[in-house]
Scaffold this active site. Sequence first.
Site, PDB file in Angstrom:
ATOM      1  N   HIS A 127       3.588   2.449   2.805  1.00 35.64           N
ATOM      2  CA  HIS A 127       3.006   3.614   2.136  1.00 35.64           C
ATOM      3  C   HIS A 127       1.878   4.211   2.981  1.00 35.64           C
ATOM      4  O   HIS A 127       1.800   5.438   3.161  1.00 35.64           O
ATOM      5  CB  HIS A 127       2.474   3.203   0.763  1.00 35.64           C
ATOM      6  CG  HIS A 127       2.068   4.351  -0.095  1.00 35.64           C
ATOM      7  ND1 HIS A 127       1.279   4.215  -1.219  1.00 35.64           N
ATOM      8  CD2 HIS A 127       2.326   5.686   0.008  1.00 35.64           C
ATOM      9  CE1 HIS A 127       1.078   5.399  -1.768  1.00 35.64           C
ATOM     10  NE2 HIS A 127       1.699   6.310  -1.050  1.00 35.64           N
ATOM     11  N   HIS A 172       5.173  -9.834   1.459  1.00 38.97           N
ATOM     12  CA  HIS A 172       6.243  -8.845   1.349  1.00 38.97           C
ATOM     13  C   HIS A 172       5.768  -7.620   0.572  1.00 38.97           C
ATOM     14  O   HIS A 172       6.004  -6.478   0.997  1.00 38.97           O
ATOM     15  CB  HIS A 172       7.451  -9.458   0.640  1.00 38.97           C
ATOM     16  CG  HIS A 172       8.521  -8.465   0.300  1.00 38.97           C
ATOM     17  ND1 HIS A 172       9.520  -8.104   1.179  1.00 38.97           N
ATOM     18  CD2 HIS A 172       8.740  -7.727  -0.823  1.00 38.97           C
ATOM     19  CE1 HIS A 172      10.302  -7.200   0.616  1.00 38.97           C
ATOM     20  NE2 HIS A 172       9.847  -6.955  -0.601  1.00 38.97           N
ATOM     21  N   GLU A 173       5.103  -7.842  -0.559  1.00 33.35           N
ATOM     22  CA  GLU A 173       4.627  -6.706  -1.359  1.00 33.35           C
ATOM     23  C   GLU A 173       3.566  -5.910  -0.597  1.00 33.35           C
ATOM     24  O   GLU A 173       3.509  -4.686  -0.707  1.00 33.35           O
ATOM     25  CB  GLU A 173       4.078  -7.194  -2.701  1.00 33.35           C
ATOM     26  CG  GLU A 173       5.110  -7.879  -3.588  1.00 33.35           C
ATOM     27  CD  GLU A 173       6.384  -7.069  -3.795  1.00 33.35           C
ATOM     28  OE1 GLU A 173       6.324  -5.818  -3.719  1.00 33.35           O
ATOM     29  OE2 GLU A 173       7.440  -7.677  -4.032  1.00 33.35           O
ATOM     30  N   HIS A 205       5.057  -3.362   1.635  1.00 32.90           N
ATOM     31  CA  HIS A 205       5.301  -2.047   1.028  1.00 32.90           C
ATOM     32  C   HIS A 205       4.042  -1.185   1.064  1.00 32.90           C
ATOM     33  O   HIS A 205       4.116   0.034   1.262  1.00 32.90           O
ATOM     34  CB  HIS A 205       5.771  -2.219  -0.421  1.00 32.90           C
ATOM     35  CG  HIS A 205       7.152  -2.756  -0.559  1.00 32.90           C
ATOM     36  ND1 HIS A 205       8.240  -2.189   0.073  1.00 32.90           N
ATOM     37  CD2 HIS A 205       7.641  -3.809  -1.268  1.00 32.90           C
ATOM     38  CE1 HIS A 205       9.334  -2.866  -0.234  1.00 32.90           C
ATOM     39  NE2 HIS A 205       8.999  -3.850  -1.027  1.00 32.90           N
TER      40      HIS A 205
END
Length: 226
Positions: free
Chosen positions: A104, A96-97, A100
Amino acid sequence: MAGAYVIGILVMIISFYVQWRLKRKFEEYSQVGLSNGMSGKEIAETMLRESGIYDVRVVSVEGKLSDHYNPQDKTVNLSPDVYYGRSVSAAAVASHECGHAVQHATAYKWLQFRSQMVPFLSVSSSYMQWIILGGILLLNTTPIPLAIGVALFALTTLFSFITLPVEYDASNRALAWIKNNRIVNEREYVMSADALKWAARTYLVAAIGSLATLLYYVGILMGRRD
Protein backbone atom coordinates in the site's frame (compact mmCIF):
# COMPACT_ATOMS: atom_id res chain seq x y z
CA MET A 1 -22.63 -30.18 -18.53
CA ALA A 2 -21.49 -33.32 -16.70
CA GLY A 3 -17.88 -32.23 -17.10
CA ALA A 4 -18.58 -29.01 -15.22
CA TYR A 5 -20.03 -30.96 -12.30
CA VAL A 6 -16.98 -33.21 -12.15
CA ILE A 7 -14.63 -30.21 -12.18
CA GLY A 8 -16.71 -28.54 -9.47
CA ILE A 9 -16.52 -31.60 -7.23
CA LEU A 10 -12.77 -31.94 -7.77
CA VAL A 11 -12.21 -28.29 -6.90
CA MET A 12 -14.32 -28.70 -3.76
CA ILE A 13 -12.32 -31.73 -2.64
CA ILE A 14 -9.02 -29.97 -3.29
CA SER A 15 -10.26 -26.90 -1.43
CA PHE A 16 -11.17 -28.96 1.65
CA TYR A 17 -7.76 -30.64 1.52
CA VAL A 18 -5.85 -27.36 1.23
CA GLN A 19 -7.85 -25.81 4.08
CA TRP A 20 -7.19 -28.88 6.23
CA ARG A 21 -3.46 -28.79 5.46
CA LEU A 22 -3.32 -25.05 6.16
CA LYS A 23 -4.96 -25.52 9.55
CA ARG A 24 -2.63 -28.39 10.41
CA LYS A 25 0.46 -26.42 9.35
CA PHE A 26 -0.44 -23.38 11.43
CA GLU A 27 -1.29 -25.55 14.42
CA GLU A 28 2.08 -27.29 14.07
CA TYR A 29 4.13 -24.13 13.65
CA SER A 30 2.27 -22.31 16.40
CA GLN A 31 3.87 -24.81 18.77
CA VAL A 32 7.37 -23.88 17.61
CA GLY A 33 8.70 -20.99 19.69
CA LEU A 34 10.55 -18.25 17.84
CA SER A 35 14.23 -18.23 18.75
CA ASN A 36 14.35 -14.44 19.23
CA GLY A 37 11.26 -14.47 21.46
CA MET A 38 9.46 -11.65 19.61
CA SER A 39 5.66 -11.52 19.48
CA GLY A 40 3.66 -11.06 16.30
CA LYS A 41 2.85 -7.51 17.38
CA GLU A 42 6.52 -6.70 17.92
CA ILE A 43 7.51 -8.21 14.58
CA ALA A 44 4.79 -6.28 12.75
CA GLU A 45 5.71 -2.97 14.36
CA THR A 46 9.40 -3.54 13.65
CA MET A 47 8.78 -4.40 10.00
CA LEU A 48 6.59 -1.34 9.52
CA ARG A 49 9.12 0.94 11.18
CA GLU A 50 12.07 -0.43 9.25
CA SER A 51 10.06 -0.10 6.03
CA GLY A 52 9.59 3.61 6.75
CA ILE A 53 5.87 3.23 7.54
CA TYR A 54 4.73 5.20 10.60
CA ASP A 55 1.02 5.79 9.90
CA VAL A 56 -0.14 2.15 10.19
CA ARG A 57 -1.35 0.73 13.50
CA VAL A 58 -1.05 -2.89 14.59
CA VAL A 59 -4.21 -4.02 16.39
CA SER A 60 -5.65 -7.26 17.76
CA VAL A 61 -8.96 -8.58 16.36
CA GLU A 62 -11.10 -11.50 17.46
CA GLY A 63 -11.16 -14.79 15.58
CA LYS A 64 -8.80 -17.45 14.32
CA LEU A 65 -6.94 -16.87 11.04
CA SER A 66 -8.80 -13.53 10.87
CA ASP A 67 -5.60 -11.63 10.16
CA HIS A 68 -5.73 -8.97 7.45
CA TYR A 69 -4.53 -5.55 6.42
CA ASN A 70 -7.15 -2.81 6.06
CA PRO A 71 -6.02 -0.10 3.63
CA GLN A 72 -9.02 2.08 4.52
CA ASP A 73 -7.97 2.82 8.09
CA LYS A 74 -4.36 1.66 7.68
CA THR A 75 -4.38 -1.08 10.28
CA VAL A 76 -2.64 -4.44 10.43
CA ASN A 77 -5.25 -6.62 12.12
CA LEU A 78 -3.86 -9.69 13.88
CA SER A 79 -5.77 -12.47 15.59
CA PRO A 80 -4.90 -13.02 19.29
CA ASP A 81 -2.77 -16.09 18.50
CA VAL A 82 -0.65 -14.00 16.15
CA TYR A 83 -0.73 -10.68 18.02
CA TYR A 84 0.45 -12.19 21.31
CA GLY A 85 2.07 -15.32 19.90
CA ARG A 86 5.82 -15.83 19.87
CA SER A 87 5.86 -18.69 17.40
CA VAL A 88 6.95 -19.35 13.84
CA SER A 89 3.37 -19.13 12.58
CA ALA A 90 2.88 -15.79 14.35
CA ALA A 91 6.02 -14.42 12.71
CA ALA A 92 4.92 -15.63 9.26
CA VAL A 93 1.42 -14.20 9.48
CA ALA A 94 2.40 -10.88 11.07
CA SER A 95 5.09 -10.20 8.47
CA HIS A 96 2.78 -11.27 5.63
CA GLU A 97 0.10 -8.77 6.67
CA CYS A 98 2.75 -6.09 6.96
CA GLY A 99 3.75 -7.06 3.43
CA HIS A 100 0.35 -5.73 2.36
CA ALA A 101 0.99 -2.50 4.25
CA VAL A 102 4.29 -2.13 2.37
CA GLN A 103 2.44 -2.77 -0.90
CA HIS A 104 0.00 0.00 0.00
CA ALA A 105 2.77 2.43 0.95
CA THR A 106 4.68 1.76 -2.29
CA ALA A 107 1.56 1.90 -4.51
CA TYR A 108 1.88 -1.70 -5.64
CA LYS A 109 -0.22 -1.75 -8.82
CA TRP A 110 -2.02 -5.06 -8.25
CA LEU A 111 -3.13 -4.00 -4.78
CA GLN A 112 -4.36 -0.68 -6.16
CA PHE A 113 -6.31 -2.44 -8.91
CA ARG A 114 -7.79 -4.87 -6.40
CA SER A 115 -8.79 -2.08 -4.01
CA GLN A 116 -10.51 -0.16 -6.80
CA MET A 117 -12.69 -3.20 -7.53
CA VAL A 118 -13.81 -3.75 -3.93
CA PRO A 119 -16.62 -1.11 -3.70
CA PHE A 120 -18.25 -2.28 -6.92
CA LEU A 121 -17.99 -5.98 -6.06
CA SER A 122 -19.36 -5.49 -2.56
CA VAL A 123 -22.55 -4.07 -4.10
CA SER A 124 -22.86 -6.43 -7.06
CA SER A 125 -22.27 -9.54 -4.94
CA SER A 126 -25.48 -8.79 -3.03
CA TYR A 127 -27.56 -9.20 -6.19
CA MET A 128 -25.42 -11.37 -8.46
CA GLN A 129 -26.74 -14.81 -7.44
CA TRP A 130 -30.35 -13.61 -7.67
CA ILE A 131 -29.71 -12.18 -11.14
CA ILE A 132 -28.12 -15.47 -12.25
CA LEU A 133 -30.98 -17.52 -10.80
CA GLY A 134 -33.56 -15.29 -12.47
CA GLY A 135 -31.57 -15.41 -15.69
CA ILE A 136 -31.60 -19.22 -15.70
CA LEU A 137 -35.36 -19.27 -15.12
CA LEU A 138 -35.92 -16.75 -17.91
CA LEU A 139 -33.36 -18.21 -20.31
CA ASN A 140 -35.98 -19.59 -22.69
CA THR A 141 -37.55 -16.13 -22.86
CA THR A 142 -34.49 -13.87 -22.93
CA PRO A 143 -30.77 -14.41 -22.32
CA ILE A 144 -30.15 -10.85 -21.14
CA PRO A 145 -30.57 -11.32 -17.34
CA LEU A 146 -28.27 -14.36 -17.33
CA ALA A 147 -25.74 -12.53 -19.50
CA ILE A 148 -25.69 -9.69 -16.94
CA GLY A 149 -25.27 -12.21 -14.13
CA VAL A 150 -22.44 -13.96 -15.95
CA ALA A 151 -20.71 -10.62 -16.55
CA LEU A 152 -20.92 -9.81 -12.84
CA PHE A 153 -19.59 -13.24 -11.94
CA ALA A 154 -16.75 -12.76 -14.42
CA LEU A 155 -15.70 -9.68 -12.46
CA THR A 156 -15.62 -11.66 -9.21
CA THR A 157 -13.49 -14.28 -10.97
CA LEU A 158 -11.15 -11.57 -12.22
CA PHE A 159 -10.94 -10.26 -8.66
CA SER A 160 -9.94 -13.74 -7.45
CA PHE A 161 -7.10 -13.92 -9.94
CA ILE A 162 -5.93 -10.37 -9.22
CA THR A 163 -5.73 -11.39 -5.56
CA LEU A 164 -3.11 -14.04 -6.40
CA PRO A 165 -0.17 -11.73 -7.22
CA VAL A 166 -1.13 -9.54 -4.26
CA GLU A 167 -0.93 -12.47 -1.84
CA TYR A 168 2.18 -14.07 -3.32
CA ASP A 169 4.00 -10.73 -3.40
CA ALA A 170 3.11 -10.01 0.25
CA SER A 171 4.51 -13.42 1.24
CA ASN A 172 7.69 -12.83 -0.75
CA ARG A 173 8.18 -9.45 0.93
CA ALA A 174 7.56 -10.99 4.34
CA LEU A 175 9.95 -13.90 3.84
CA ALA A 176 12.69 -11.65 2.47
CA TRP A 177 12.36 -9.27 5.42
CA ILE A 178 12.34 -11.86 8.22
CA LYS A 179 15.34 -13.58 6.62
CA ASN A 180 17.42 -10.47 5.91
CA ASN A 181 16.72 -9.04 9.36
CA ARG A 182 17.41 -12.34 11.12
CA ILE A 183 13.96 -12.48 12.66
CA VAL A 184 14.07 -16.23 12.07
CA ASN A 185 16.86 -18.76 11.87
CA GLU A 186 17.25 -21.11 8.90
CA ARG A 187 14.94 -23.79 10.33
CA GLU A 188 12.27 -21.24 11.24
CA TYR A 189 12.53 -19.66 7.81
CA VAL A 190 11.74 -22.99 6.11
CA MET A 191 8.69 -23.39 8.37
CA SER A 192 7.53 -19.83 7.70
CA ALA A 193 7.82 -20.34 3.95
CA ASP A 194 5.89 -23.59 4.19
CA ALA A 195 3.07 -21.97 6.19
CA LEU A 196 2.72 -19.07 3.77
CA LYS A 197 2.85 -21.45 0.80
CA TRP A 198 -0.23 -23.30 2.05
CA ALA A 199 -1.99 -20.03 2.83
CA ALA A 200 -1.39 -18.85 -0.75
CA ARG A 201 -2.78 -22.10 -2.10
CA THR A 202 -6.18 -21.35 -0.56
CA TYR A 203 -6.40 -18.28 -2.80
CA LEU A 204 -5.28 -20.28 -5.82
CA VAL A 205 -7.93 -22.95 -5.27
CA ALA A 206 -10.58 -20.26 -4.73
CA ALA A 207 -9.64 -18.61 -8.03
CA ILE A 208 -9.78 -21.92 -9.91
CA GLY A 209 -13.12 -22.74 -8.30
CA SER A 210 -14.50 -19.36 -9.34
CA LEU A 211 -13.30 -19.92 -12.90
CA ALA A 212 -14.90 -23.38 -13.01
CA THR A 213 -18.22 -21.93 -11.83
CA LEU A 214 -17.99 -19.12 -14.38
CA LEU A 215 -17.46 -21.62 -17.19
CA TYR A 216 -20.47 -23.57 -15.96
CA TYR A 217 -22.69 -20.47 -16.19
CA VAL A 218 -21.22 -19.57 -19.57
CA GLY A 219 -22.08 -23.09 -20.74
CA ILE A 220 -25.70 -22.59 -19.70
CA LEU A 221 -25.80 -19.20 -21.41
CA MET A 222 -24.36 -20.59 -24.64
CA GLY A 223 -26.83 -23.46 -24.55
CA ARG A 224 -24.19 -26.17 -24.57
CA ARG A 225 -25.38 -29.76 -24.22
CA ASP A 226 -23.61 -33.06 -23.59
